[in-house]
Design a protein around this motif. Structure first.
Motif, PDB file in Angstrom:
ATOM      1  N   PRO A 306      -7.068   1.857   7.776  1.00  0.00           N
ATOM      2  CA  PRO A 306      -6.266   1.598   8.960  1.00  0.00           C
ATOM      3  C   PRO A 306      -4.929   2.336   9.006  1.00  0.00           C
ATOM      4  O   PRO A 306      -4.300   2.412  10.047  1.00  0.00           O
ATOM      5  CB  PRO A 306      -5.968   0.116   8.812  1.00  0.00           C
ATOM      6  CG  PRO A 306      -5.748  -0.051   7.341  1.00  0.00           C
ATOM      7  CD  PRO A 306      -6.680   0.941   6.675  1.00  0.00           C
ATOM      8  N   VAL A 307      -4.429   2.868   7.882  1.00  0.00           N
ATOM      9  CA  VAL A 307      -3.020   3.263   7.829  1.00  0.00           C
ATOM     10  C   VAL A 307      -2.759   4.504   8.677  1.00  0.00           C
ATOM     11  O   VAL A 307      -3.417   5.531   8.523  1.00  0.00           O
ATOM     12  CB  VAL A 307      -2.556   3.521   6.379  1.00  0.00           C
ATOM     13  CG1 VAL A 307      -1.039   3.677   6.351  1.00  0.00           C
ATOM     14  CG2 VAL A 307      -2.988   2.390   5.460  1.00  0.00           C
ATOM     15  N   ALA A 308      -1.780   4.396   9.574  1.00  0.00           N
ATOM     16  CA  ALA A 308      -1.365   5.518  10.411  1.00  0.00           C
ATOM     17  C   ALA A 308       0.072   5.930  10.119  1.00  0.00           C
ATOM     18  O   ALA A 308       0.401   7.110  10.122  1.00  0.00           O
ATOM     19  CB  ALA A 308      -1.510   5.170  11.890  1.00  0.00           C
ATOM     20  N   SER A 309       0.944   4.953   9.871  1.00  0.00           N
ATOM     21  CA  SER A 309       2.340   5.259   9.546  1.00  0.00           C
ATOM     22  C   SER A 309       2.828   4.275   8.504  1.00  0.00           C
ATOM     23  O   SER A 309       2.246   3.196   8.316  1.00  0.00           O
ATOM     24  CB  SER A 309       3.223   5.194  10.800  1.00  0.00           C
ATOM     25  OG  SER A 309       3.346   3.864  11.256  1.00  0.00           O
ATOM     26  N   PHE A 310       3.935   4.649   7.840  1.00  0.00           N
ATOM     27  CA  PHE A 310       4.412   3.819   6.727  1.00  0.00           C
ATOM     28  C   PHE A 310       5.850   4.188   6.417  1.00  0.00           C
ATOM     29  O   PHE A 310       6.282   5.337   6.642  1.00  0.00           O
ATOM     30  CB  PHE A 310       3.540   4.074   5.491  1.00  0.00           C
ATOM     31  CG  PHE A 310       3.567   2.971   4.470  1.00  0.00           C
ATOM     32  CD1 PHE A 310       2.901   1.776   4.693  1.00  0.00           C
ATOM     33  CD2 PHE A 310       4.242   3.131   3.271  1.00  0.00           C
ATOM     34  CE1 PHE A 310       2.909   0.759   3.748  1.00  0.00           C
ATOM     35  CE2 PHE A 310       4.257   2.122   2.314  1.00  0.00           C
ATOM     36  CZ  PHE A 310       3.589   0.935   2.552  1.00  0.00           C
ATOM     37  N   ASN A 311       6.597   3.237   5.892  1.00  0.00           N
ATOM     38  CA  ASN A 311       7.906   3.521   5.323  1.00  0.00           C
ATOM     39  C   ASN A 311       7.668   4.073   3.909  1.00  0.00           C
ATOM     40  O   ASN A 311       7.483   3.319   2.957  1.00  0.00           O
ATOM     41  CB  ASN A 311       8.768   2.258   5.261  1.00  0.00           C
ATOM     42  CG  ASN A 311       9.502   1.991   6.552  1.00  0.00           C
ATOM     43  OD1 ASN A 311      10.600   2.486   6.775  1.00  0.00           O
ATOM     44  ND2 ASN A 311       8.883   1.206   7.429  1.00  0.00           N
TER      45      ASN A 311
END
Length: 495
Positions: A306-311
């Protein structure tokens, strides 16, 4: 040619004696788990399961889940994960829609649903992989791993169905392998000495990719909790020396609610990640000040693996932000015409890259509507700052229009979480004869405390523009949630 099952096979070759799965007194190393998947694949092959066939998996977080999951993938079959809380009619729909030939589940509702759908039901009882012994104990192991192309479907993951019936997002072997690899290499580095808390449901894309697939790629141990309970989690973290915790905002809130006298129980944590829903800034601050563990917030959907963006851990962290796009992914904020808006303006998040699903299973029209010119349209409203960090504003469908003015529920919820007596909050729009919609808040207060709805309404009014504060404040015992802890606003609306 690749196969997601290589995540486990390659790790078992490198770290056969390292712990792979923990469930209380059950400890299984990578050699044991990988050998079990060989027999699972052999048993499935003997039942006539071939590459491309769908295998449904409806189990809580127990070791049998990854054994069946990787056993099916090893054959090139497609896994259809399902919520173990489903009723028979839901089971029937998922099986019928996906065309799954077989379902592994606990006895109960699943058996009736399988019968109605014409699928074979295989009952799994007990908490550990030994429960599969009666099924796979005499099976002939399959030592090879069936080659699959990057674009071949590995998992059909059904969306939560906020509108209409759930749709099956086809996630490919490349989608899932690349997302787990990027998570491991750039977002949550881990290795054989790490222990990952497996309290997110493995049937959900967050727990499946960031928990199971990433841990098994790295050789880390996954310690399982069949169903999240904050007290149990606070017992498991120090017991198993958990270093990585992944959860949704309500899990962090639940841990905070049990913090009294247990502030040191999370001192082994090195990385905390939040996703699945927007993390209220005040909750983040309270958690970090109480436990001394920083939370990195990210963003994604079932359709994005699912990951699209992250810190990112090696970049500036901005509380309230979902960070910036991960490696191999692009994001933009667009208006109704698909034109990118300026920094600071609100629009819909669109995403493209190696994490985007193949499409919705047998739904070409829905696929064409969701993926346009290569961009997946998320349905989430956001804005981007001058540094390229994104901030979720709300779901498009959750937007409240009161007297022609837009109100984003999350903004109101952020204020409600600042109230000293409120532990959970959800804001929705309710019909109003003159204004179209009015703002309504549903809140849960701390045990033993009471609040005056009028005082809560005034609390928000003192902090936001007059048209935004909730005219209706409802104090309830608990908010309805999904199995992952995501608040179900559609159920609040229907109540």
């Amino acid at each position: 040619m690749t196969n997601l099952a290589r995540n486990l096979v390659d790790t078992a070759d490198l770290h056969p004696d390292k712990p792979a799965l923990i469930l209380d007194d059950v400890h299984l190393d990578y050699r044991t788990v990988e050998e079990a998947t060989r027999r699972m694949a052999g048993w499935l092959r003997a039942q006539g399961i071939e590459a491309g066939d769908r295998v449904a998996l409806m189990l809580p977080n127990i070791p049998a889940f990854p054994v069946i999951y990787f056993g099916a993938l090893r054959l090139g079959a497609v896994v259809v994960p399902m919520n173990p809380l489903f009723k028979s009619r839901e089971v029937e729909y998922y099986l019928s829609d996906s065309g799954a030939k077989i379902i592994f589940a606990m006895p109960g509702e699943a058996a009736a649903g399988a019968a109605a759908a014409g699928a074979r039901f295989v009952g799994i009882e007990g908490a550990d992989a030994v429960a599969l012994g009666g099924i796979i104990g005499e099976a002939t192991p399959v030592d090879d791993v069936v080659d699959r192309a990057d674009g071949d479907t590995a998992v059909i993951l059904y969306t939560s169905g906020t509108t209409g019936r759930p749709k099956g997002a086809e996630l490919t072997h490349h989608n899932l392998r690349s997302n787990a690899g990027t998570t491991l290499e750039t977002l949550m580095p881990m290795g054989p000495g790490d222990v990952v808390m497996g309290c997110l449901p493995l049937f959900h894309v967050f727990g499946m990719t960031c928990g199971l697939n990433t841990a098994f790629s790295a050789g880390a141990a996954l310690t399982l909790i069949p169903r999240f309970d904050p007290v149990k989690a606070l017992d498991v973290i120090p017991r198993d020396k958990v270093t990585i915790f992944q959860g949704v905002p309500t899990m962090y809130g639940a841990l905070l609610g049990q913090a009294a006298g247990r502030e040191k129980d999370l001192e082994t944590l090195r990385t905390c990640a939040s996703g699945g829903a927007s993390l209220p800034v005040e909750l983040l601050r309270k958690f970090e000040s109480t436990f001394g563990a920083a939370i990195l917030e990210g963003y994604g959907l079932s359709e994005t693996s699912p990951v699209a963006s992250f810190n990112h851990p090696d970049a500036e962290r901005k509380p309230g932000s979902i960070g910036f796009p991960i490696r191999g992914v692009e994001m933009a904020v667009v208006d109704d015409q698909g034109t990118e808006v300026a920094n600071g303006e609100v629009g819909e998040i669109v995403i493209r890259g190696e994490n985007i699903m193949k499409g919705y299973w047998n739904k070409p029209d829905a696929t064409a509507d969701a993926i346009r010119d290569g961009w997946f349209h998320s349905g989430d409203l956001a804005k981007r700052d001058e540094d390229g960090y994104y901030y979720i504003v709300d779901r498009i469908k959750d937007l409240i229009i009161r007297g022609g003015l837009n109100i984003y529920p999350r903004e109101v919820e952020e204020v409600l979480y600042e109230h000293p007596s409120i532990v959970e909050a959800a804001v929705i729009g309710v019909p109003h004869e003159d204004l179209g919609e009015e703002v309504a808040a549903y809140i849960v207060v701390k045990p033993g405390e009471t609040v005056d709805p009028a005082e809560v309404s005034q609390f928000v009014q003192d902090r936001l523009a007059a048209y935004k504060y909730p005219r209706h404040v409802n104090v309830i015992e608990a908010l309805p949630k999904t199995a992952t802890g995501k608040i179900l606003k559609r159920e609040i609306r229907q109540a």
